[in-house]
Scaffold this motif. Structure first.
Motif, PDB file in Angstrom:
ATOM      1  N   CYS A 124       0.823  -1.208  -0.071  1.00 23.08           N
ATOM      2  CA  CYS A 124       0.086  -0.053   0.083  1.00 23.08           C
ATOM      3  C   CYS A 124       0.861   1.161  -0.053  1.00 23.08           C
ATOM      4  O   CYS A 124       1.846   1.234   0.825  1.00 23.08           O
ATOM      5  N   HIS A 126       0.195   3.988   0.969  1.00 21.48           N
ATOM      6  CA  HIS A 126      -0.014   4.799   2.250  1.00 21.48           C
ATOM      7  C   HIS A 126       0.841   4.388   3.381  1.00 21.48           C
ATOM      8  O   HIS A 126       1.802   5.135   3.417  1.00 21.48           O
ATOM      9  N   LEU A 127       0.799   3.415   3.930  1.00 25.20           N
ATOM     10  CA  LEU A 127       1.830   3.050   5.220  1.00 25.20           C
ATOM     11  C   LEU A 127       2.391   1.667   5.030  1.00 25.20           C
ATOM     12  O   LEU A 127       3.078   1.166   5.820  1.00 25.20           O
ATOM     13  N   GLY A 128       1.987   1.031   3.580  1.00 22.50           N
ATOM     14  CA  GLY A 128       2.815  -0.187   3.371  1.00 22.50           C
ATOM     15  C   GLY A 128       2.301  -1.502   3.858  1.00 22.50           C
ATOM     16  O   GLY A 128       2.811  -2.727   3.705  1.00 22.50           O
ATOM     17  N   CYS A 142      -7.340  -1.956   1.252  1.00 23.04           N
ATOM     18  CA  CYS A 142      -6.297  -2.079   2.087  1.00 23.04           C
ATOM     19  C   CYS A 142      -6.959  -2.238   3.660  1.00 23.04           C
ATOM     20  O   CYS A 142      -8.090  -1.734   3.856  1.00 23.04           O
ATOM     21  N   HIS A 145      -6.235   1.084   6.528  1.00 22.83           N
ATOM     22  CA  HIS A 145      -6.877   2.277   6.764  1.00 22.83           C
ATOM     23  C   HIS A 145      -7.836   2.342   5.523  1.00 22.83           C
ATOM     24  O   HIS A 145      -8.311   3.456   5.062  1.00 22.83           O
ATOM     25  N   ALA A 147      -7.696   2.258   2.258  1.00 24.46           N
ATOM     26  CA  ALA A 147      -7.694   2.795   1.061  1.00 24.46           C
ATOM     27  C   ALA A 147      -8.256   1.764  -0.199  1.00 24.46           C
ATOM     28  O   ALA A 147      -8.080   0.407   0.039  1.00 24.46           O
ATOM     29  N   PRO A 159      -6.931   6.935   2.327  1.00 20.05           N
ATOM     30  CA  PRO A 159      -5.639   7.829   2.495  1.00 20.05           C
ATOM     31  C   PRO A 159      -4.590   7.704   1.670  1.00 20.05           C
ATOM     32  O   PRO A 159      -3.470   8.348   1.651  1.00 20.05           O
TER      33      PRO A 159
HETATM   34  S1  FES Z   1      -1.679   1.278   4.939  1.00 19.92           S
HETATM   35 FE1  FES Z   1      -2.834   0.844   3.244  1.00 19.92          FE
HETATM   36  S2  FES Z   1      -4.456   2.287   3.754  1.00 19.92           S
HETATM   37 FE2  FES Z   1      -3.281   2.820   5.142  1.00 19.92          FE
END
Ligand code: FES
Lengths: 194, 492
Positions: A124, A126-128, A142, A145, A147, A159
């Motif tokens: 992802c 966003h944060l992996g 995801c 969060h 996504a 996000p």
């Molecule tokens: S790590 Fe995938 S939405 Fe935050």
């Protein structure tokens, strides 16, 4: 040891000194010739030997000692008639000098669209977290969060700052191959992590 | 230039040209002139001779060994896990690696040969006589240290022959009375040969011994200059009478010529017949016939004749006595007579020792050839080494590597669990095969070692802390949970 300073003696002294100087000059030129010969030989052999030494030390610069190679995904026929993204596990070999780091990674092979076969990283942006394909919703969602991405990785909501990341792929001898890479998270552009 | 403090000589003195001025400037600050004078103008009674080259050649070889050694350590790792891989990497992959390693290995043999020649020349010329006792002793110490260098360096590649030869070598230490077993454990860093042995040998080979050798070489050269060159055997060792010739240029030329010849021979040998590397040491191999480096063969053969309680005589008493005899030679043989034909007894003993060494070395090879079992095993070992050299380099899997096959050999329950692990998106946070990600900790290792009951409970009812980290309670049928637990257990 001349005690008597008579003129004849002085003359003899001068002559002797001149002889001595001539002998010294001859000795010096002989010395410097041998010295030159010696220096030349030493330089030649030294240079010849320093070549392998330098090449030895520069080995990591002359050849690739750390890189991620191409990993096999599977025979190309397998992916000809996909209708949904297919998750595959690949083995990634990374060379690090005399070691190799073997790891298993997941990737998605997308259905062929306009004759192009794409391979997505499940990480992802966003944060992996790694993103699963949710069959029921026909979306990548995801779990961290939420996504959400479409079938081809385009961002829908959540996000994530950018779409899912494409991996470099190629077909070699009927085998689909991919070069696995990581990309920087939380930024809107795709940037390879070294 | 207006260098007021250093006028260019008194008026009337010839004006110096540019080169001479630069030299003078430099000399006044460094004393390079007197240094060169000191180094190059050493008088040699009776003039330069080829017989005197060995000392310089040894110094040259030591420098060559230092350079190649430093370069080799660029890619070497002194642990039992990596040593063999790294040497294989040097030999099979690194540009010029095989050549450099061969240069270093052949260089060590060359050092031993030239040491013997140096010793023989000094002995036959009686050059240890006439206030040269300390000089001689420093030379003997250097001989011992160089042999120690060869012994410690031999283990470093950690292949079969290195491992087993050193096992024998360190075993011998245990024959020393009283402190034997302590000595052996000290050398090995434990009861058995292992990674600590390798560390010790590495430190000795790379730091301790070279440091000591460097210091002793300085002392040896200083003492040699202090005593003066001894000249030919007919010369008086204390008050030389023969006309002298300076060290530079002829002797320097001879020394350098032999050194260059030496390095050319070593280079050609290394290029056309590189040193090989055997398969990695396998301590469990009980068949292996260990054989030391050629210059240790005489000692190896010698030891065969001392079995059981006699071993201490062969391993400790006689070698120690021999070492003392050699070291104390200038104290025992105090006459100033240097001509070898006037010292038949001393020369006879020396030649006898030399002949014995050669005979023992030859016998060792000969007996190996005669014994069919050993000959067969040695041939097999050679074949294994050649086989290993033909194989391409195989990089070592790093500890963090996940080897795919390990994951495949799962029992069916755990394999089913792996499917659930993936379908439930556990891998999204805990990573493929539970290696962990930035979002959640790894499951392999400590977690996998918990009891199945505890794991099942945690999956159903995560702790507060886990919930805070966004762990979701697992909602699957009981059978699936069992499979999942089995899978996590398999991750150990
Ligand atoms: S790590 Fe995938 S939405 Fe935050």
């Amino acid at each position: 040891m001349e005690i008597n300073p008579s003129s004849s003696h002085e003359q003899a002294d001068h002559a002797k000194a001149a002889d001595q100087r001539a002998a010294e000059v001859a000795a010096i030129s002989r010395r410097s010739f041998l010295g030159a010969l010696l220096g030349f030989g030493t330089v030649v052999v030294g240079a010849a030997l320093s070549v392998p030494l330098i090449r030895f030390a520069l080995h990591p610069l002359l050849t690739k000692t750390t890189e991620i190679g191409w990993s096999d995904i599977g025979k190309i026929e397998e992916f000809a008639s996909l209708t949904a993204p297919l998750k595959k596990l690949i083995t990634v070999d990374q060379r690090d000098g005399w070691r190799k780091i073997v790891s298993e990674k997941a990737i998605y092979v997308l259905p062929i669209k306009d004759g192009v076969l794409r391979v997505l990283s499940p990480i992802c942006p966003h944060l992996g977290c790694s993103i699963p394909w949710i069959e029921a919703k026909q979306q990548f969602i995801c779990p961290c969060h939420t996504a959400i991405f479409t079938l081809d990785g385009t961002r829908v909501s959540g996000p994530a700052p950018r779409p899912m990341d494409d991996l470099e792929s190629k077909v070699d001898n009927g085998m689909l191959k991919v070069r696995y890479q990581y990309f920087r998270q939380l930024i809107p552009t795709k940037e390879v992590l070294a | 230039m207006g260098d007021a403090q250093e006028p260019n000589g008194k008026p009337g003195e010839p004006r110096l040209n540019r080169r001479e001025r630069i030299y003078q400037w430099f000399d006044r600050r460094t004393g390079i002139g007197s240094l060169m004078h000191e180094a190059l103008d050493e008088p040699i009674p009776g003039g330069a001779r080829w017989a005197y080259v060995f000392g310089s050649v040894l110094l040259f070889l030591f420098i060559s060994q230092t350079i190649t050694g430093v370069f080799l350590s660029l890619y070497y790792a002194p642990t039992a896990d990596h040593a063999h891989t790294t040497v294989a990497y040097i030999v099979k992959e690194v540009t010029g690696g095989s050549f450099l390693r061969s240069l270093h290995a052949y260089g060590s043999s060359a050092v031993v040969i030239v040491l013997l020649l140096h010793l023989t020349q000094t002995f036959l010329y009686g050059a240890y006589k006439g206030r040269r006792e300390v000089l001689w002793i420093s030379g003997c110490a250097l001989l011992g240290l160089m042999l120690a260098m060869a012994f410690t360096g031999y283990l470093l590649p950690w292949d079969q022959k290195a491992y087993f030869a050193t096992t024998v070598g360190t075993n011998m230490a245990s024959e020393v009375p009283l402190i034997g077993s302590t000595l052996k454990r000290l050398m090995r860093g434990g009861n058995e040969m292992g990674t600590l042995t390798l560390s010790r040998f590495f430190v000795a080979h790379v730091f301790l011994l070279p440091g000591a050798i460097l210091g002793l070489i300085a002392a040896h050269v200083y003492l040699f200059r202090k005593a003066g060159a001894a000249g030919p055997p007919s010369e008086d060792p204390i008050k030389p009478r023969l006309p002298t010739e300076r060290f530079y240029p002829r002797q320097v030329l001879m020394d350098t010529a032999v050194a260059l010849l030496m390095i050319c021979v070593l280079g050609l040998l290394s290029h056309f017949s590189p040193t090989d590397l055997g398969p990695q040491a396998n301590p469990a191999d009980t068949q292996y016939v260990p054989r030391p480096e050629w210059f240790y063969l005489p000692v190896f053969q010698w030891l065969k004749y001392f079995k059981g309680s006699l071993a201490v005589v062969g391993i400790v008493v006689i070698p120690t006595l021999t070492a003392i005899l050699i070291t104390a030679l200038p104290f025992i043989d105090r006459r100033l007579e240097r001509r070898p034909w006037r010292r038949p007894f001393a020369v006879g003993i020396y030649l006898a020792i030399l002949a014995t060494l050669i005979t023992f070395g030859w016998l060792s090879r000969h007996e190996d050839r005669l014994d069919p079992a050993i000959a067969k095993q040695v041939a097999k070992q050679t074949e294994e080494t050649e086989q290993f050299m033909r194989e391409p380099f195989e990089p070592e899997a790093a500890a963090s590597s996940l080897s795919a096959p390990v994951v495949v050999v799962l029992d069916p329950l755990a394999a089913a669990g792996k499917k659930i692990y993936e379908s439930e998106s556990c891998d999204a946070c805990h990573g493929e095969n539970g290696v962990g990600t930035s979002a959640a900790p790894k499951l392999s290792g400590a977690t996998a070692q918990r009891s199945p009951e505890e794991l099942a409970k945690l999956l159903r009812h995560p702790t507060e802390k886990m919930l805070a980290g966004e762990m979701k309670p697992v909602d699957v049928p009981e059978d699936d949970l069992k499979a999942l637990v089995a899978y996590i257990k398999s991750l150990k």
